[in-house]
Enzyme design. Structure first.
Site, PDB file in Angstrom:
ATOM      1  N   GLY A 208       0.836  -1.206   0.000  1.00 12.08           N
ATOM      2  CA  GLY A 208       0.000   0.000   0.000  1.00 12.08           C
ATOM      3  C   GLY A 208       0.858   1.238   0.000  1.00 12.08           C
ATOM      4  N   ASN A 209       0.285   2.362   0.347  1.00  8.27           N
ATOM      5  CA  ASN A 209       1.064   3.595   0.478  1.00  8.27           C
ATOM      6  C   ASN A 209       0.434   4.462   1.573  1.00  8.27           C
ATOM      7  OD1 ASN A 209      -0.897   5.511  -0.816  1.00  8.27           O
ATOM      8  ND2 ASN A 209      -0.568   4.121  -2.535  1.00  8.27           N
TER       9      ASN A 209
END
Ligand code: CTP
Length: 398
Positions: A208-209
């Site tokens: 993810g981020n």
């Protein structure tokens, strides 16, 4: 300009309450309908009789009328209002609004309000400068409430500093500006993507981020406040929206965001891709949890589809397409390349070299670039304020 507009005013226990009857008078003269809620403490500063005489409506304080048992419905008032303003907003009421403490008619109505909410703090300078007040103000701004900054000057205590409620004439101007801007996106369909995407590795892990989604949600709220019908396609975030003109579609992965976006794109007049979409996704998602003893040395990745590029290819001349670029070096050159390669009308550039810009923070510092090589620089601001700047720029293109 304000003919028929329904304005809900909350008055709290601060000496600046003496200014609010003038605001009510100005609003009524402009043709607005005004409903006032006073907290119990506000009644020590202004009388309900003054308020009801000026507003032509009963001045309310309690959820129930104790003499005849009728209910002053906070829910109905929340739906009724086109705009709510708490002026003056005392430190206590700011704290209740920020924490959702619903122990009086004003705060329960605030929690029910579906309209934009403005608040004009008024208190002594040390109270205003206290970190807890600052945190409450920031939380309210981050949820899309609009701060009417207190002015610097002599306070009731005799001290000099920030804490004076803005003057009624200036508040009236802010309200009028709000309603005139409000009309600018009426009838427009706006598609906004927000937040991160999660790319599954196995049933319990993902790539993810750090995107919080706040920029995209702020854009959605701002566009909806100006009359647009908004489709908000959101990756996993902790945020929510209660605006009745926003339809939220939750997705998880880049592929899901792609599918939801292309479906909504045809009917969209303006599309803003503020999501932080993963550029790569695991080639295969393991069906079972990968165990330590499997000793995986690497995860093979494959590219995701670039949604914005696809939209740029499909876009009709009358559709407006806005992209984001988050860069760490050669910022402007990279942003111009993205603007041209993806056939965008505008690109919003954040540089991670600017303190307070980018992911996971409540502020942002942006530069907007257009097709004609114009560049517009903005100061460091809260994300809801940045959303106002971006929507203003887009509105200039219509
Ligand atoms: N974007 C997209 N689909 C992707 C990746 C990005 O639609 N698969 C969009 C983002 O929402 C943003 C813009 O493209 O509006 C730019 O994203 P960014 O990650 O900065 O640029 P990329 O084109 O992916 O290039 P790079 O990562 O190499 O900087």
């Amino acid at each position: 300009m304000l003919q028929g507009k329904k304005v809900l005013i909350g008055i709290t226990g601060s000496i600046a309450a003496y200014k609010t009857p003038l605001l009510i008078r100005l609003l009524i003269k402009e043709g607005a309908e005004v409903q006032v809620i006073l907290t119990e403490n506000a009644r020590d500063f202004v009388t309900p009789l003054t308020i009801s005489t000026l507003s032509n409506r009963p001045a309310l304080t309690y959820p129930f009328n104790k003499t005849d048992g009728t209910w002053n419905s906070h829910v109905e008032m929340g739906i009724w209002a086109d705009l709510m303003i708490v002026a003056p907003a005392s430190a206590a009421t700011l704290s209740k609004m920020a924490s959702g403490m619903a122990d009086n008619l004003l705060v329960t109505t605030y929690l029910s309000a579906k309209c934009p909410v403005f608040f004009a703090p008024a208190m002594d300078l040390d109270m205003f400068n206290h970190p807890s007040t600052g945190e409450n103000v920031e939380r309210l701004i981050n949820r899309g409430n609009k701060l009417i900054e207190p002015q610097v000057g002599e306070l009731a205590s005799g001290l000099i500093g920030a804490g004076r409620m803005e003057e009624p004439e200036s508040i009236l101007k802010i309200i009028k500006d709000h309603f005139s801007r409000n009309l600018s996106l009426t009838g427009k369909n706006i598609l906004i993507t927000a937040g991160p995407t999660y790319e599954s590795i196995d049933p319990v892990r993902f790539i993810g981020n750090f995107s919080s989604g706040l920029m995209g949600y702020s854009l959605a709220e701002e566009a909806a406040n100006r009359g647009a019908t908004v489709t908000l396609i959101s990756g996993p975030t902790h945020l929510s929206t209660k605006h009745s003109s926003i339809t939220k579609i939750d997705i998880v992965s880049a592929t899901e965001m792609y599918n939801a976006t292309i479906e909504a794109f045809n009917s969209s007049d303006i599309t803003i891709m503020s999501a932080a979409v993963a550029d790569f996704t695991p080639d295969k998602i393991a069906k079972e949890k990968i165990k330590k003893q499997d000793n995986p040395k690497m995860i093979r990745l494959k590219p995701t589809l670039d949604i914005l590029s696809w939209l740029g290819k499909q876009k009709k001349p009358e559709q407006i397409l806005v992209g984001f670029a988050l860069e760490t070096q050669n910022e402007v050159d990279n942003a111009i390349k993205k603007l041209n390669n993806k056939n965008l009308d505008l690109i919003v550039l954040n540089s991670l070299r600017d303190k307070g810009a980018g992911f996971g923070v409540s502020t942002n510092k942006i530069k907007i670039l257009d097709k004609n090589q114009n560049q517009f620089d903005f100061e460091l601001k809260t994300k809801p304020e940045v959303a106002v700047d971006i929507i203003d720029k887009i509105t200039e293109l219509i």
